[in-house]
Design a protein around this motif. Structure first.
Motif, PDB file in Angstrom:
ATOM      1  N   VAL A  81       0.853  -1.203  -0.125  1.00  0.00           N
ATOM      2  CA  VAL A  81       0.216  -0.127  -0.110  1.00  0.00           C
ATOM      3  C   VAL A  81       1.009   1.213   0.031  1.00  0.00           C
ATOM      4  O   VAL A  81       1.904   1.373   0.656  1.00  0.00           O
ATOM      5  CB  VAL A  81      -0.995  -0.012   0.987  1.00  0.00           C
ATOM      6  N   SER A  82       0.813   2.187  -0.995  1.00  0.00           N
ATOM      7  CA  SER A  82       1.422   3.367  -1.045  1.00  0.00           C
ATOM      8  C   SER A  82       0.743   4.353  -0.110  1.00  0.00           C
ATOM      9  O   SER A  82      -0.283   4.256   0.040  1.00  0.00           O
ATOM     10  CB  SER A  82       1.449   3.867  -2.344  1.00  0.00           C
ATOM     11  N   THR A  83       1.640   5.159   0.512  1.00  0.00           N
ATOM     12  CA  THR A  83       1.405   6.441   1.319  1.00  0.00           C
ATOM     13  C   THR A  83       0.599   7.449   0.580  1.00  0.00           C
ATOM     14  O   THR A  83       1.059   7.546  -0.464  1.00  0.00           O
ATOM     15  CB  THR A  83       2.491   7.040   2.134  1.00  0.00           C
ATOM     16  N   PRO A  84      -0.165   8.232   1.418  1.00  0.00           N
ATOM     17  CA  PRO A  84      -0.661   9.291   0.545  1.00  0.00           C
ATOM     18  C   PRO A  84       0.363  10.282  -0.234  1.00  0.00           C
ATOM     19  O   PRO A  84       0.011  10.737  -1.397  1.00  0.00           O
ATOM     20  CB  PRO A  84      -1.382   9.984   1.625  1.00  0.00           C
ATOM     21  N   ALA A  85       1.427  10.573   0.392  1.00  0.00           N
ATOM     22  CA  ALA A  85       2.406  11.072  -0.348  1.00  0.00           C
ATOM     23  C   ALA A  85       2.982  10.538  -1.425  1.00  0.00           C
ATOM     24  O   ALA A  85       3.198  11.355  -2.481  1.00  0.00           O
ATOM     25  CB  ALA A  85       3.603  11.520   0.794  1.00  0.00           C
ATOM     26  N   GLU A  86       3.121   9.281  -1.384  1.00  0.00           N
ATOM     27  CA  GLU A  86       3.644   8.580  -2.565  1.00  0.00           C
ATOM     28  C   GLU A  86       2.594   8.695  -3.755  1.00  0.00           C
ATOM     29  O   GLU A  86       2.891   8.903  -4.844  1.00  0.00           O
ATOM     30  CB  GLU A  86       4.009   7.311  -2.225  1.00  0.00           C
ATOM     31  N   ILE A  87       1.248   8.513  -3.417  1.00  0.00           N
ATOM     32  CA  ILE A  87       0.185   8.706  -4.357  1.00  0.00           C
ATOM     33  C   ILE A  87       0.167  10.073  -5.008  1.00  0.00           C
ATOM     34  O   ILE A  87       0.045  10.229  -6.268  1.00  0.00           O
ATOM     35  CB  ILE A  87      -1.163   8.575  -3.804  1.00  0.00           C
ATOM     36  N   GLU A  88       0.419  11.231  -4.194  1.00  0.00           N
ATOM     37  CA  GLU A  88       0.469  12.516  -4.989  1.00  0.00           C
ATOM     38  C   GLU A  88       1.487  12.649  -5.703  1.00  0.00           C
ATOM     39  O   GLU A  88       1.562  13.348  -6.887  1.00  0.00           O
ATOM     40  CB  GLU A  88       0.336  13.340  -3.750  1.00  0.00           C
ATOM     41  N   ALA A  89       2.793  12.248  -5.444  1.00  0.00           N
ATOM     42  CA  ALA A  89       3.822  12.222  -6.442  1.00  0.00           C
ATOM     43  C   ALA A  89       3.674  11.514  -7.659  1.00  0.00           C
ATOM     44  O   ALA A  89       4.127  11.815  -8.572  1.00  0.00           O
ATOM     45  CB  ALA A  89       5.018  11.554  -5.586  1.00  0.00           C
ATOM     46  N   PHE A  90       2.906  10.331  -7.452  1.00  0.00           N
ATOM     47  CA  PHE A  90       2.702   9.334  -8.721  1.00  0.00           C
ATOM     48  C   PHE A  90       1.990  10.267  -9.759  1.00  0.00           C
ATOM     49  O   PHE A  90       2.063  10.007 -10.738  1.00  0.00           O
ATOM     50  CB  PHE A  90       2.043   7.985  -8.509  1.00  0.00           C
ATOM     51  N   LYS A  91       0.885  11.040  -9.026  1.00  0.00           N
ATOM     52  CA  LYS A  91      -0.027  11.821 -10.013  1.00  0.00           C
ATOM     53  C   LYS A  91       0.614  12.858 -10.939  1.00  0.00           C
ATOM     54  O   LYS A  91       0.005  13.195 -11.886  1.00  0.00           O
ATOM     55  CB  LYS A  91      -0.998  12.192  -9.130  1.00  0.00           C
ATOM     56  N   LYS A  92       1.752  13.402 -10.358  1.00  0.00           N
ATOM     57  CA  LYS A  92       2.424  14.371 -10.958  1.00  0.00           C
ATOM     58  C   LYS A  92       3.145  13.946 -12.318  1.00  0.00           C
ATOM     59  O   LYS A  92       3.643  13.065 -12.663  1.00  0.00           O
ATOM     60  CB  LYS A  92       3.557  15.031 -10.069  1.00  0.00           C
TER      61      LYS A  92
END
Length: 65
Positions: free
Chosen positions: A54-65
């Motif tokens: 499970v990715s952290t919320p911070a990792e998910i935000e970075a993936f979206k960029k």
């Protein structure tokens, strides 16, 4: 890519035989996708203990960029 997409591809390898990792941006769960020719499949990516990655919320935000 739209910033509101449910799934984000975070890793890809290969041309004819493809392996990819996708992240569900709502739950953070990581999925492994593999295709070879006309067949393919997707499965939850698990760690060494058999628990979903499970990715952290911070990792998910970075993936979206």
């Amino acid at each position: 890519m739209a910033k509101d997409e449910r799934f984000v591809k975070v890793y890809s390898q290969g041309k004819l035989t493809v392996s990819q990792i996708w992240v569900d941006t709502v739950t953070g769960v990581n999925y492994f996708y593999h295709e070879d020719g006309y067949s393919g499949g997707m499965s939850v990516l698990v760690d060494k203990d058999g628990k979903p990655v499970v990715s952290t919320p911070a990792e998910i935000e970075a993936f979206k960029k």
